[in-house]
Design an enzyme around this catalytic site. Structure first.
Site, PDB file in Angstrom:
ATOM      1  N   GLN A 101       0.825  -1.217   0.000  1.00  9.11           N
ATOM      2  CA  GLN A 101       0.000   0.000   0.000  1.00  9.11           C
ATOM      3  C   GLN A 101       0.855   1.262   0.000  1.00  9.11           C
ATOM      4  O   GLN A 101       0.329   2.368   0.030  1.00  9.11           O
ATOM      5  CB  GLN A 101      -0.924  -0.009   1.223  1.00  9.11           C
ATOM      6  N   HIS A 144      -0.804  -0.027   5.570  1.00  9.46           N
ATOM      7  CA  HIS A 144      -1.334   1.017   6.468  1.00  9.46           C
ATOM      8  C   HIS A 144      -0.393   2.207   6.670  1.00  9.46           C
ATOM      9  O   HIS A 144       0.053   2.482   7.774  1.00  9.46           O
ATOM     10  CB  HIS A 144      -1.723   0.416   7.824  1.00  9.46           C
ATOM     11  N   TYR A 152      -9.075   7.605  19.537  1.00  6.83           N
ATOM     12  CA  TYR A 152     -10.154   7.046  18.707  1.00  6.83           C
ATOM     13  C   TYR A 152     -10.268   5.530  18.838  1.00  6.83           C
ATOM     14  O   TYR A 152     -11.021   4.904  18.097  1.00  6.83           O
ATOM     15  CB  TYR A 152     -10.037   7.561  17.259  1.00  6.83           C
TER      16      TYR A 152
HETATM   17 CA   LIG Z   1     -12.409   4.086  16.505  1.00  7.57          CA
END
Ligand SMILES: [Ca+2]
Length: 385
Positions: free
Chosen positions: A100, A162, A266
């Site tokens: 990637q 990633h 997050y």
């Molecule tokens: Ca999350």
């Protein structure tokens, strides 16, 4: 007899011309037909501007109407009104084009018209393997000059997964850079001692803004703005606010759209709405104190890449909507928002059966889309009235 020769010569000429056109078709916009699409709020046509792009990844609109497009293998190309520039932009740094990784996003400095500065994000090699980097350069005479690497993800690690990465400027002139957890290093996303799995915020010269949430805190890298991200390949400023929204790939299921707020966690991989590709459980939790919840999540995954808020005049009924590219389920997703909530979703461009890598509104109020393939296209959506 003479006339017959003339007509044979003419036939030969047309045959050669046809052959020549066919051989050029890999980069000819005419290679793809214009399609009409109906959708809930607007009918539109899909106009191909360029084809034959090798895994195009990011795009930026120059003030003169031309469009810069990155190709993952490492070229930066210019699409003009009549198609592609014959040669790629010179001076682009060497990139780690594997898996990637490669040349990823491109962004113009907010004051580009005066200073000619552009920014590229890419996977760069170094001790330990590879990592996301950002270079700033002056764009002049279709070439990059005065290159300066203003950010290097620390640490560099092995593997080709990633890297993120999108670039977005906030109204205060700071630059947001999104990254990923580098695949095999997901636990690092919860660490403030590494850039892995974070979004960072820098001044336009790469220095750290004094008001960054972790600036001056021992043990934390001061560039970090938010953390606990898996792989962020979409970021955009919400119009009328100073807030940047982002989306990220989940594992098997659990792609998310998030509102980026300073210092917030997050959750990846401590909380997730997805499971591992093998079917194994990554976490039995989808929520935890001190960790942010997404605005919306998708199970199964759509593999989001690229996003923008529509703020133009050409599609008045799309104003304020969030557009997200989908790689896995090959469509452009339109999200209707009320405040910070998603109240409607529609799939566009499904008939193309193309992976959508990026979507951006142009200065002309039209929507531009990149398709992800070895023969990728730049498409423009225009309203049908
Ligand atoms: Ca999350």
């Amino acid at each position: 007899m003479f006339l017959r020769w003339i007509s044979i010569a003419r036939l030969f000429f047309f045959a050669m011309a046809a052959l020549l056109l066919a051989s050029c078709s890999a980069r000819s916009p005419q290679a793809v037909e214009i399609r009409l699409e109906r959708s809930e709020r607007h009918d539109f046509r899909i106009v191909p501007l360029a084809a034959g792009l090798e895994h195009p990844w990011g795009l930026a609109f120059l003030p003169d109407g031309r469009i810069l497009v990155t190709e993952r293998e490492g070229d930066l190309r210019i699409v003009g009104p009549d198609g592609l520039a014959p040669e790629p932009v010179g001076g682009v740094p060497d990139v780690y084009a594997s898996g990637q990784g490669g040349l990823l996003d491109v962004a113009l400095h907010p004051d580009f018209a005066a200073n000619g500065l552009i920014y590229l994000s890419y996977a760069g090699r170094g001790p330990g393997g590879a990592g996301t980097e950002v270079v700033r350069a002056r764009f002049t005479e279709n070439s990059l000059k005065e290159l300066e690497v203003i950010f290097r993800q620390r640490p560099k690690v092995s593997g080709g997964r990633h890297f993120g990465s999108r670039l977005a400027f906030a109204p205060d002139g700071t630059l947001f850079i999104s990254m990923g957890d580098r695949g095999g290093y997901m636990r690092e996303a919860q660490s403030l001692a590494s850039h892995i799995g974070t979004v960072v915020r820098l001044n336009d010269d790469g220095s750290v803004p004094e008001d960054n949430p972790f600036a001056g805190r021992g043990g934390a890298l001061p560039e970090i703005f938010s953390y606990g991200h898996r792989n962020v390949q979409g970021m955009a400023l919400r119009p009328g606010t100073d807030t940047i929204w982002a989306h990220e790939h989940g594992p098997r299921g659990g792609d998310e759209v998030n509102i980026l707020r300073p210092g917030r966690n997050y959750g990846w991989p401590a909380i997730t709405y997805g499971i591992d590709y093998s079917g194994a459980i990554i976490s039995d939790k989808t929520a935890a104190p001190g960790m942010e919840q997404p605005v919306v999540y998708w199970v199964p995954s759509i593999a989001p890449s690229g996003m923008d808020f529509y703020r133009g005049d050409e599609f008045p009924n799309w104003r304020g909507n969030l557009f997200v590219g989908a790689l896995a389920r090959t469509h452009l997703r339109r999200l209707t928002l009320e405040g910070d909530r998603v109240v409607g979703e529609e799939k566009l461009l499904e008939g193309l059966e193309e992976r959508i890598r990026a979507v951006k509104q142009g200065p002309d109020g039209l929507l531009y889309v990149l398709t992800d393939s070895p023969d990728g296209q730049l498409l423009r959506l225009e309203p049908v009235r």
